[in-house]
Structure formats: C-alpha cells, structure tokens
Scaffold this motif. Structure first.
Motif, short mmCIF file in Angstrom:
data_model
loop_
_atom_site.label_atom_id
_atom_site.label_comp_id
_atom_site.label_asym_id
_atom_site.label_seq_id
_atom_site.Cartn_x
_atom_site.Cartn_y
_atom_site.Cartn_z
N LEU A 30 78.72 106.05 44.09
CA LEU A 30 77.75 106.17 45.16
C LEU A 30 78.46 106.85 46.32
N VAL A 31 77.78 107.80 46.95
CA VAL A 31 78.40 108.58 48.03
C VAL A 31 77.43 108.67 49.20
N ARG A 32 78.00 108.60 50.41
CA ARG A 32 77.23 108.77 51.64
C ARG A 32 77.94 109.80 52.51
N PRO A 33 77.29 110.95 52.79
CA PRO A 33 77.95 111.97 53.60
C PRO A 33 78.14 111.51 55.05
N ARG A 34 79.19 112.04 55.67
CA ARG A 34 79.48 111.75 57.09
C ARG A 34 79.34 113.03 57.90
N SER A 35 79.19 112.90 59.20
CA SER A 35 78.99 114.05 60.08
C SER A 35 80.24 114.93 60.20
N ASP A 36 81.43 114.41 59.85
CA ASP A 36 82.66 115.20 59.96
C ASP A 36 82.93 116.05 58.72
N GLY A 37 82.00 116.05 57.76
CA GLY A 37 82.17 116.83 56.54
C GLY A 37 82.76 116.02 55.40
N GLY A 38 83.18 114.83 55.68
CA GLY A 38 83.71 113.95 54.64
C GLY A 38 82.61 113.07 54.08
N CYS A 39 83.01 112.07 53.33
CA CYS A 39 82.03 111.14 52.78
C CYS A 39 82.67 109.77 52.59
N ASP A 40 81.82 108.76 52.58
CA ASP A 40 82.21 107.42 52.18
C ASP A 40 81.79 107.27 50.73
N TYR A 41 82.57 106.56 49.94
CA TYR A 41 82.23 106.39 48.53
C TYR A 41 82.44 104.96 48.09
N VAL A 42 81.71 104.58 47.06
CA VAL A 42 81.90 103.31 46.37
C VAL A 42 81.86 103.61 44.88
N ARG A 43 82.87 103.15 44.18
CA ARG A 43 82.94 103.37 42.73
C ARG A 43 82.86 102.02 42.04
N PHE A 44 81.96 101.91 41.07
CA PHE A 44 81.78 100.70 40.28
C PHE A 44 82.27 100.98 38.86
N LEU A 45 83.16 100.13 38.35
CA LEU A 45 83.67 100.29 36.99
C LEU A 45 83.60 98.95 36.27
N SER A 46 82.76 98.88 35.24
CA SER A 46 82.58 97.64 34.48
C SER A 46 83.75 97.39 33.55
N SER A 47 84.09 96.13 33.39
CA SER A 47 85.12 95.76 32.41
C SER A 47 84.42 95.41 31.11
N ALA A 48 85.15 95.54 30.04
CA ALA A 48 84.59 95.14 28.75
C ALA A 48 84.53 93.63 28.70
N GLY A 49 83.48 93.11 28.16
CA GLY A 49 83.33 91.66 28.04
C GLY A 49 81.88 91.33 27.77
N SER A 50 81.64 90.07 27.47
CA SER A 50 80.26 89.66 27.25
C SER A 50 79.53 89.65 28.59
N ASP A 51 78.21 89.58 28.54
CA ASP A 51 77.43 89.59 29.77
C ASP A 51 77.79 88.44 30.69
N ASP A 52 78.20 87.30 30.10
CA ASP A 52 78.55 86.13 30.90
C ASP A 52 79.88 86.29 31.62
N THR A 53 80.80 87.09 31.05
CA THR A 53 82.14 87.20 31.64
C THR A 53 82.42 88.58 32.21
N ALA A 54 81.46 89.49 32.13
CA ALA A 54 81.69 90.86 32.58
C ALA A 54 81.95 90.88 34.08
N GLU A 55 82.95 91.63 34.46
CA GLU A 55 83.28 91.84 35.86
C GLU A 55 83.20 93.33 36.15
N VAL A 56 83.02 93.63 37.42
CA VAL A 56 82.95 95.02 37.85
C VAL A 56 83.97 95.21 38.96
N GLU A 57 84.82 96.22 38.79
CA GLU A 57 85.75 96.57 39.86
C GLU A 57 85.01 97.49 40.83
N VAL A 58 85.05 97.13 42.11
CA VAL A 58 84.38 97.91 43.14
C VAL A 58 85.46 98.46 44.07
#
Length: 84
Positions: free
Chosen positions: A12-40
C-alpha cells in the motif's frame, strides 16, 4: 519434495507532497488460518535515497486485514506494485 509457493507481499502506498511516498508492506507467513501471522512493515521512501523503515510488527491475519482496510479507507493508501 515440492515446496509451498512463497507468499506474495501486498503493498500500500500513499504519495507525499515532497515527491516521496509512505508505504506499508504486508507479508503473510505460511500456516493454518488459526496461526497465520502477517509481517507489517511501515516506512517512507524518497528516491534516490534508501527506503526508511519506521516500524515492523507481526499481527494475526484478522488484525492485519482490519489494519489494511483502515489504511485504504481512511489513510489515503492505495494498492501498488512493489516499490523496491
């Protein structure tokens, strides 16, 4: 022995007025739905400088989904191709 495909990160990206951007990256770990974690990873980027990592955390999958929805609906973030 076959191995599971590696998860694809969501950016996910949000542009800034200085020409840069803020970002958030989500990366899921392998695992069952009950134990799945996401690195943010949250940061900012102003090319040609190196990206700045502001925060990194692990959330349960349901919490990460709620965070993603909040960032897109209220934070001005949009889906993006990977920045780097």
């Amino acid at each position: 022995m076959p191995h599971a495909p590696s998860p694809t990160p969501l950016w996910l990206v949000r542009p800034r007025s200085d020409g840069g951007c803020d970002y958030v990256r989500f990366l899921s770990s392998a695992g069952s739905d009950d134990t799945a974690e996401v690195e943010v990873r949250e940061g900012s980027h102003l090319p040609p400088q190196m990206p700045l990592l502001k925060r990194r955390l692990r959330l349960p999958a349901a919490e990460a989904e709620a965070c993603r929805r909040h960032l897109q609906q209220e934070g001005g973030y949009r889906r993006s191709e990977p920045l780097f």
